[in-house]
Design a protein around this motif. Structure first.
Motif, PDB file in Angstrom:
ATOM      1  N   GLU A 169     -20.335  -2.979  -9.360  1.00 48.75           N
ATOM      2  CA  GLU A 169     -19.795  -1.624  -9.433  1.00 48.75           C
ATOM      3  C   GLU A 169     -20.333  -0.890 -10.652  1.00 48.75           C
ATOM      4  O   GLU A 169     -20.774   0.265 -10.559  1.00 48.75           O
ATOM      5  N   GLU A 212     -10.106   8.318  -4.533  1.00 45.59           N
ATOM      6  CA  GLU A 212      -9.781   6.902  -4.453  1.00 45.59           C
ATOM      7  C   GLU A 212     -10.539   6.247  -3.305  1.00 45.59           C
ATOM      8  O   GLU A 212     -10.928   6.907  -2.346  1.00 45.59           O
ATOM      9  N   GLN A 213     -10.737   4.919  -3.418  1.00 48.48           N
ATOM     10  CA  GLN A 213     -11.505   4.175  -2.411  1.00 48.48           C
ATOM     11  C   GLN A 213     -12.834   4.891  -2.159  1.00 48.48           C
ATOM     12  O   GLN A 213     -13.175   5.255  -1.050  1.00 48.48           O
ATOM     13  N   SER A 219     -11.818   0.301 -11.775  1.00 49.66           N
ATOM     14  CA  SER A 219     -11.368  -0.787 -10.908  1.00 49.66           C
ATOM     15  C   SER A 219     -10.023  -1.274 -11.429  1.00 49.66           C
ATOM     16  O   SER A 219      -9.895  -1.612 -12.609  1.00 49.66           O
ATOM     17  N   THR A 222      -3.684   4.493  -1.581  1.00 55.45           N
ATOM     18  CA  THR A 222      -3.765   3.362  -2.494  1.00 55.45           C
ATOM     19  C   THR A 222      -3.570   2.080  -1.694  1.00 55.45           C
ATOM     20  O   THR A 222      -2.600   1.945  -0.955  1.00 55.45           O
ATOM     21  N   GLU A 227      -2.321   0.368  -7.834  1.00 55.95           N
ATOM     22  CA  GLU A 227      -3.176   1.535  -8.053  1.00 55.95           C
ATOM     23  C   GLU A 227      -2.371   2.829  -8.189  1.00 55.95           C
ATOM     24  O   GLU A 227      -2.896   3.835  -8.701  1.00 55.95           O
ATOM     25  N   SER A 246     -16.400  -0.057  -2.217  1.00 59.03           N
ATOM     26  CA  SER A 246     -15.483   1.057  -2.455  1.00 59.03           C
ATOM     27  C   SER A 246     -14.884   0.874  -3.841  1.00 59.03           C
ATOM     28  O   SER A 246     -14.323  -0.166  -4.155  1.00 59.03           O
ATOM     29  N   ASP A 289     -12.169   1.608  -6.594  1.00 61.11           N
ATOM     30  CA  ASP A 289     -10.743   1.930  -6.490  1.00 61.11           C
ATOM     31  C   ASP A 289     -10.489   3.409  -6.796  1.00 61.11           C
ATOM     32  O   ASP A 289      -9.811   4.104  -6.037  1.00 61.11           O
ATOM     33  N   SER A 343      -3.204  -3.016 -14.155  1.00 59.78           N
ATOM     34  CA  SER A 343      -2.226  -2.107 -13.549  1.00 59.78           C
ATOM     35  C   SER A 343      -1.192  -1.591 -14.536  1.00 59.78           C
ATOM     36  O   SER A 343      -0.549  -0.570 -14.292  1.00 59.78           O
ATOM     37  N   LYS A 393      -6.665  -3.824 -11.191  1.00 59.68           N
ATOM     38  CA  LYS A 393      -6.181  -5.120 -10.712  1.00 59.68           C
ATOM     39  C   LYS A 393      -4.838  -5.419 -11.357  1.00 59.68           C
ATOM     40  O   LYS A 393      -4.544  -4.934 -12.457  1.00 59.68           O
ATOM     41  N   ARG A 450       0.831  -1.194   0.000  1.00 55.23           N
ATOM     42  CA  ARG A 450       0.000   0.000   0.000  1.00 55.23           C
ATOM     43  C   ARG A 450       0.873   1.255   0.000  1.00 55.23           C
ATOM     44  O   ARG A 450       1.986   1.261   0.499  1.00 55.23           O
TER      45      ARG A 450
END
Length: 262
Positions: free
Chosen positions: A151, A84-85, A132, A61, A66, A111, A113, A167, A134, A47
């Motif tokens: 979402e 974010e979130q 979103s 993040t 992210e 939430s 992203d 990503s 990943k 994170r």
């Protein structure tokens, strides 16, 4: 909507843009927003938190995956806010929790992203878009697919759009270029310098940019009678608003040739 493809055309963030204090679901824009989940993490976590570029708040993040799109979006001139979130929930779920005198169940909340606020030509209308993120190459489970569908449906009810983004949607080189510019101006109030950056960009576009980034900035700094560091700052601010466009297929470094798209 696919944000990379749909915001590829040259565009300059309009000056004096006004955003409402809150959006349709009551979440604040800019510095008043708080991420639904914080990146308070143990050792060896992936994170990341970092200082915002266009707003004075820290971004949270929950995975390093992210960080790359968040930083790239900060330099997208169509993007005027990043949250974010981002929390999404049904009003009735909130009402049930209030009636019961308890907090909402985690299962009743989602939430997203990243939610970006875009200003779109030709009339500069505001549009909201969820993303979103990943890890690239990771297999999406049935649970992931179901979450993505929830979402997209939840944001669709608001008139917002949504996309899944791996990503690596922004290349490692492009991310590195943004990181160089970000480090130059992360403590700057970029909006307060909009007009100065615009004038700088117009000057650069009328001059030769042959040479390395360092040599070009030294030459322009001398011509404008400003410190070399200031030339670097104004270049990066101008790039964040779309006034100058960097070719991100080439490295953006002091010792490398400068490639400005005309």
């Amino acid at each position: 909507m696919r944000i990379i493809e749909d915001t590829r055309a040259p565009f300059v963030t309009p000056p004096g843009l006004w955003l409402p204090g809150r959006d349709i679901v009551g979440q604040p824009h800019g510095e008043g927003f708080e991420a639904a989940k914080k990146a308070r993490t143990p050792r060896r976590s992936t994170r990341v938190t970092f200082r915002g570029l266009k707003f004075k708040r820290r971004y949270e993040t929950l995975a390093f995956t992210e960080f790359r799109p968040l930083l790239a979006l900060a330099f997208n001139p169509y993007v005027v806010d990043i949250r974010e979130q981002f929390p999404i929930y049904e009003q009735e779920a909130y009402n049930r929790a209030v009636r019961a005198g308890r907090r909402m169940f985690e299962a009743d909340k989602m939430s997203i992203d990243i939610v970006v606020t875009l200003v779109l030509p030709p009339d500069y209308r505001i549009h909201y878009h969820g993303i979103s993120v990943k890890l690239a190459g990771a297999d999406l489970s049935e649970k992931d697919e179901a979450r993505h569908q929830r979402e997209e449906e939840a944001l669709g009810k608001l008139g917002w759009t949504w996309e899944f983004m791996p990503s690596n949607a922004y290349s490692a080189l492009e991310f590195s270029n943004y990181l160089v510019m970000y480090r130059t101006i992360r403590d700057q109030d970029v909006f307060a310098q909009y007009e100065e950056a615009d004038a700088f960009a117009e000057y650069v576009k009328k001059r030769s940019t042959n040479g390395t980034l360092g040599s070009v900035m030294r030459r322009i700094a001398k011509q404008l009678a400003v410190p070399e560091d200031r030339a670097h700052e104004l270049f990066s601010i101008a790039a964040s608003f779309g006034m100058l466009r960097v070719d991100h297929t080439k490295p953006f470094r002091d010792d490398e040739a400068l490639h400005v798209l005309r």
